[in-house]
Write a protein that holds these residues in place. Structure first.
Motif, PDB file in Angstrom:
ATOM      1  N   GLY A  51       0.901  -1.164  -0.078  1.00  0.00           N
ATOM      2  CA  GLY A  51       0.008  -0.059  -0.027  1.00  0.00           C
ATOM      3  C   GLY A  51       0.920   1.244  -0.012  1.00  0.00           C
ATOM      4  O   GLY A  51       2.023   1.066   0.358  1.00  0.00           O
ATOM      5  N   ASP A  52       0.114   2.336  -0.311  1.00  0.00           N
ATOM      6  CA  ASP A  52       0.743   3.745  -0.369  1.00  0.00           C
ATOM      7  C   ASP A  52       1.932   3.907  -1.299  1.00  0.00           C
ATOM      8  O   ASP A  52       2.900   4.603  -0.993  1.00  0.00           O
TER       9      ASP A  52
ATOM     10  N   LYS B 143      -0.476   5.072  -5.660  1.00  0.00           N
ATOM     11  CA  LYS B 143      -1.497   4.900  -6.690  1.00  0.00           C
ATOM     12  C   LYS B 143      -2.280   6.177  -7.049  1.00  0.00           C
ATOM     13  O   LYS B 143      -2.806   6.181  -8.215  1.00  0.00           O
TER      14      LYS B 143
ATOM     15  N   ASN C  61     -10.461   2.903   4.303  1.00  0.00           N
ATOM     16  CA  ASN C  61      -9.111   2.587   4.792  1.00  0.00           C
ATOM     17  C   ASN C  61      -8.139   2.928   3.967  1.00  0.00           C
ATOM     18  O   ASN C  61      -7.072   3.169   4.480  1.00  0.00           O
TER      19      ASN C  61
ATOM     20  N   HIS D 290      -5.164   8.173  -0.337  1.00  0.00           N
ATOM     21  CA  HIS D 290      -4.407   8.622  -1.355  1.00  0.00           C
ATOM     22  C   HIS D 290      -4.166  10.151  -1.550  1.00  0.00           C
ATOM     23  O   HIS D 290      -4.886  11.004  -1.269  1.00  0.00           O
TER      24      HIS D 290
ATOM     25  N   ILE E 201      -4.376  -6.907  14.260  1.00  0.00           N
ATOM     26  CA  ILE E 201      -3.715  -6.739  12.745  1.00  0.00           C
ATOM     27  C   ILE E 201      -3.274  -5.272  12.460  1.00  0.00           C
ATOM     28  O   ILE E 201      -2.455  -5.106  11.737  1.00  0.00           O
TER      29      ILE E 201
ATOM     30  N   THR F 219      -7.259  -0.113  10.157  1.00  0.00           N
ATOM     31  CA  THR F 219      -7.318   1.299  10.451  1.00  0.00           C
ATOM     32  C   THR F 219      -8.507   1.686  11.243  1.00  0.00           C
ATOM     33  O   THR F 219      -9.069   2.848  11.356  1.00  0.00           O
ATOM     34  N   GLY F 220      -9.410   0.875  11.686  1.00  0.00           N
ATOM     35  CA  GLY F 220     -10.621   1.142  12.528  1.00  0.00           C
ATOM     36  C   GLY F 220     -11.805   1.440  11.763  1.00  0.00           C
ATOM     37  O   GLY F 220     -12.677   2.280  12.554  1.00  0.00           O
TER      38      GLY F 220
ATOM     39  N   ILE G  21     -13.925  -1.823   8.146  1.00  0.00           N
ATOM     40  CA  ILE G  21     -13.909  -2.694   6.986  1.00  0.00           C
ATOM     41  C   ILE G  21     -14.009  -4.136   6.847  1.00  0.00           C
ATOM     42  O   ILE G  21     -14.950  -4.808   6.250  1.00  0.00           O
ATOM     43  N   GLY G  22     -13.180  -4.638   7.840  1.00  0.00           N
ATOM     44  CA  GLY G  22     -13.175  -6.184   7.931  1.00  0.00           C
ATOM     45  C   GLY G  22     -14.625  -6.644   8.299  1.00  0.00           C
ATOM     46  O   GLY G  22     -15.176  -7.521   7.796  1.00  0.00           O
TER      47      GLY G  22
ATOM     48  N   LEU H 251      -1.580  -7.113   0.817  1.00  0.00           N
ATOM     49  CA  LEU H 251      -2.496  -6.724   1.588  1.00  0.00           C
ATOM     50  C   LEU H 251      -3.865  -7.648   1.203  1.00  0.00           C
ATOM     51  O   LEU H 251      -5.030  -7.452   1.735  1.00  0.00           O
TER      52      LEU H 251
ATOM     53  N   VAL I 244      -3.669  -8.743   6.645  1.00  0.00           N
ATOM     54  CA  VAL I 244      -4.032  -8.266   5.335  1.00  0.00           C
ATOM     55  C   VAL I 244      -5.326  -7.341   5.390  1.00  0.00           C
ATOM     56  O   VAL I 244      -5.842  -7.357   6.585  1.00  0.00           O
ATOM     57  N   THR I 245      -5.804  -6.809   4.378  1.00  0.00           N
ATOM     58  CA  THR I 245      -7.290  -6.060   4.601  1.00  0.00           C
ATOM     59  C   THR I 245      -8.421  -7.024   4.061  1.00  0.00           C
ATOM     60  O   THR I 245      -7.962  -8.494   4.007  1.00  0.00           O
TER      61      THR I 245
ATOM     62  N   VAL J 286       2.197  -0.230   6.657  1.00  0.00           N
ATOM     63  CA  VAL J 286       1.480   0.305   7.935  1.00  0.00           C
ATOM     64  C   VAL J 286       0.848  -0.870   8.622  1.00  0.00           C
ATOM     65  O   VAL J 286       0.176  -1.802   7.963  1.00  0.00           O
TER      66      VAL J 286
ATOM     67  N   GLU K  14       0.557  -4.297  11.464  1.00  0.00           N
ATOM     68  CA  GLU K  14       1.316  -5.439  11.692  1.00  0.00           C
ATOM     69  C   GLU K  14       1.748  -6.193  10.531  1.00  0.00           C
ATOM     70  O   GLU K  14       0.944  -6.342   9.631  1.00  0.00           O
TER      71      GLU K  14
ATOM     72  N   ARG L  80      -0.483   7.178  11.083  1.00  0.00           N
ATOM     73  CA  ARG L  80       0.760   6.191  11.711  1.00  0.00           C
ATOM     74  C   ARG L  80       2.120   6.383  11.058  1.00  0.00           C
ATOM     75  O   ARG L  80       1.746   6.409   9.812  1.00  0.00           O
TER      76      ARG L  80
HETATM   77  P1  IMO Z   1      -3.709   2.516   0.280  1.00  0.00           P
HETATM   78  O1  IMO Z   1      -4.994   2.375  -0.557  1.00  0.00           O
HETATM   79  C1  IMO Z   1      -1.427   0.810   3.589  1.00  0.00           C
HETATM   80  C2  IMO Z   1      -3.493  -1.983   6.333  1.00  0.00           C
HETATM   81  C3  IMO Z   1      -3.758  -1.559   7.816  1.00  0.00           C
HETATM   82  C4  IMO Z   1      -3.749  -3.002   8.460  1.00  0.00           C
HETATM   83  C5  IMO Z   1      -4.621  -3.779   7.200  1.00  0.00           C
HETATM   84  C6  IMO Z   1      -5.963  -4.133   7.699  1.00  0.00           C
HETATM   85  O2  IMO Z   1      -3.701   4.139   0.948  1.00  0.00           O
HETATM   86  O3  IMO Z   1      -2.637   1.760  -0.181  1.00  0.00           O
HETATM   87  P2  IMO Z   1      -8.217  -2.632   7.452  1.00  0.00           P
HETATM   88  O4  IMO Z   1      -8.506  -1.646   8.134  1.00  0.00           O
HETATM   89  O5  IMO Z   1      -8.134  -2.482   6.115  1.00  0.00           O
HETATM   90  O6  IMO Z   1      -8.988  -3.786   7.830  1.00  0.00           O
HETATM   91  O7  IMO Z   1      -6.716  -2.986   7.918  1.00  0.00           O
HETATM   92  O8  IMO Z   1      -4.158  -3.246   6.131  1.00  0.00           O
HETATM   93  N1  IMO Z   1      -4.210  -0.974   5.339  1.00  0.00           N
HETATM   94  C7  IMO Z   1      -3.320  -0.212   4.609  1.00  0.00           C
HETATM   95  N2  IMO Z   1      -2.039   0.182   4.497  1.00  0.00           N
HETATM   96  N3  IMO Z   1      -2.337   1.437   2.703  1.00  0.00           N
HETATM   97  C8  IMO Z   1      -3.544   1.131   2.592  1.00  0.00           C
HETATM   98  O9  IMO Z   1      -4.374   1.656   1.745  1.00  0.00           O
HETATM   99  C9  IMO Z   1      -4.268   0.439   3.737  1.00  0.00           C
HETATM  100  N4  IMO Z   1      -5.359   0.038   3.830  1.00  0.00           N
HETATM  101  C10 IMO Z   1      -5.403  -0.914   4.891  1.00  0.00           C
HETATM  102  O10 IMO Z   1      -2.714  -0.566   8.143  1.00  0.00           O
HETATM  103  O11 IMO Z   1      -2.323  -3.305   8.411  1.00  0.00           O
END
Ligand code: IMO
Ligand code: GDP
Ligand code: MG
Length: 428
Positions: free
Chosen positions: A12-13, A16, A38, A41, A125, A128-129, A132-133, A227, A237-238, A272, A274, A302
């Motif tokens: 992620g990040d 994109k 979550n 961008h 995990i 992002t709180g 989503i999950g 993820l 993962v998400t 970002v 664990e 974070r």
């Molecule tokens: P973009 O689109 C980086 C990570 C969270 C956590 C795990 C699960 O900006 O790349 P979630 O809230 O989705 O259930 O969290 O996924 N996470 C991301 N890390 N970029 C993101 O989005 C993320 N979306 C979720 O930190 O480890």
């Protein structure tokens, strides 16, 4: 006129948002197909900086139709906050379309996300709180609430009641929290119905008609390959499909309609939350990458974990997504290193792995095998052609290209729209 997928190749990040935004005025539709708010961008346009969470980055391009597909989970409060914030800055958001089949994130799922994490303690995990999950879990468990449910009060109430019959047991008996109230939840969701109604569409139909008409479509993933709920570092993962396959289910188009799959990848690695991260740096160099790269989460603020480029992950990402191109970002952040290590394989208890280990414990124990490339000192942020880059920066890019097995079509040398070297046109 192509249909292009833009997705994250790491954790992620990767940038994109900037990559999508850059395709800009030549794109007719930008479609978000997975995840929710979550995502975070950042798009920099001149002196203006935009942070988008729920909406696809294409919303900043005049004339482009932003689409929220059925695979997305929508927090309605965040949707309207984000729309209002953009409107107040002069962005025209009137073209936005939202799938009637997208699921909504009810407030009880935000609560559940947070308390579950707290309950997990050391095994958390690091979500992002944002709920989503639990919302994707409801979808699979067939107790989710969809956008179309907002338009029939009786059905909405029945569905909320059905969901809360289960959820309140968990909230009260396991987590010792207050039960959510059926009337209050129904009323809150209903309060958005009239405002969201004009945006709602059969987005699968709209997108397929657009493809038939030869329009240019970009499918912008939230999160990233590592993820992804199937192909990532499960359970860290998400809960959605952030890989190329997610486009078909999350937007309602067939795989034969996709022309190009672009992986966005940083010239180093961040994560970002664990979970395992073989090339993570815990020293001053890691802090240097964090500071220089501005590696702090757009959504939660974070600090991001940082480390060197991992070519094993790049190859894996190429494979599970069928990548046709890579967009390499943040090359400028590596300027000023004597040597730049790149992970080419893993050592797991004395055994070399050139591919991602199938066994998750092996990945947790993987030690990176590094190849050290020569660094460069010159400021590269003004470079606009490959040849303008210092020779060692050119060699770094070419080495990554060879190791990753996918051509690097564009190179980011700064956060601005213009700070990019284009080697191959992604829309050609
Ligand atoms: P973009 O689109 C980086 C990570 C969270 C956590 C795990 C699960 O900006 O790349 P979630 O809230 O989705 O259930 O969290 O996924 N996470 C991301 N890390 N970029 C993101 O989005 C993320 N979306 C979720 O930190 O480890
Ligand atoms: P996304 O979630 O993949 O869209 O990425 P984020 O926006 O969360 O994080 C990427 C960050 O890097 C943002 O702050 C961008 O402005 C910035 N960025 C993108 N490309 C480049 C680049 O080539 N160089 C630098 N220095 N910053 C970049
Ligand atoms: Mg982000």
């Amino acid at each position: 006129m192509p249909a292009v997928v833009v997705l994250g190749a790491q954790w992620g990040d990767e940038g994109k948002g900037k990559a999508t935004d850059q395709l800009g005025s030549r794109v007719d539709y930008v479609v978000k197909f997975n995840g929710g708010n979550n995502a975070g961008h950042t798009v920099v346009v001149g002196d203006e900086k935009y942070a988008l969470h729920l909406l696809p980055s294409g919303i900043l391009s005049p004339g482009c139709v932003p689409v929220v597909g059925n695979g997305v989970v929508v927090d309605l409060e965040v949707l309207f906050e984000e729309l209002e914030a953009l409107t107040s800055r002069g962005v025209d958001v009137s073209r936005l379309l939202i799938s009637s089949s997208a699921h909504v994130i009810p407030s009880y799922n935000r609560t559940l996300d947070k308390v579950t994490e707290r309950f997990l303690g050391k095994r958390q995990i690091g979500t992002t709180g944002r709920g989503i999950g639990p919302t994707y879990a409801d979808k699979m468990n067939r107790v989710g609430i969809r956008i179309s449910d907002l338009f029939d009060e009786k059905i909405l109430r029945e569905k909320v009641e059905g969901a809360l019959t289960q959820k309140n047991q968990i909230l009260v008996k396991i987590y010792n929290r207050r039960a959510a109230d059926v009337d209050a939840v129904t009323a809150e969701l209903l309060s958005y119905a009239d405002r969201v109604r004009p945006m709602v569409a059969d987005t699968s139909l709209v997108l397929n008609q657009a493809l038939d008409a030869g329009k240019t479509l970009v499918f912008e993933a939230g999160q990233a390959t590592m993820l992804d709920v199937d192909h990532g570092t499960y359970p860290f993962v998400t809960s959605s499909s952030a890989t190329a396959g997610g486009v078909c289910t999350g937007a309602g188009i067939g795989p034969s309609r996709v022309d190009r799959v672009v992986g966005v990848i940083k010239a180093y690695t961040t994560r970002v939350g664990e979970g395992p991260f073989p090339t993570e740096l815990h020293d001053d160099l890691g802090e240097h990458l964090r500071k220089t790269g501005g590696e702090y989460g757009v959504t939660t603020g974070r600090p991001r974990r940082t480390g060197w480029y991992d070519a094993v992950i790049a190859r894996y990402s190429g494979r599970v997504n069928g990548l046709t191109d890579l967009v390499l970002t943040k090359l400028d952040v590596l300027t000023g290193q004597e040597k730049v290590p790149v992970c080419v394989a893993y050592d797991v208890d004395g055994v070399r792995h050139d591919e991602m280990p199938v066994d998750q414990s092996a990945f947790h124990h993987a030690k990176p095998v590094y190849e050290e490339l020569d660094g460069w000192w010159e400021d590269i942020s003004h470079c606009r052609t490959f040849e303008e880059l210092p020779v060692n920066a050119q060699r770094y890019v070419l080495a990554l290209e060879e190791m990753s097995g996918t051509r690097i079509s564009s190179i980011g040398v700064g956060p601005d729209r213009e700070a990019t070297i284009v080697r191959h046109d992604l829309l050609d």
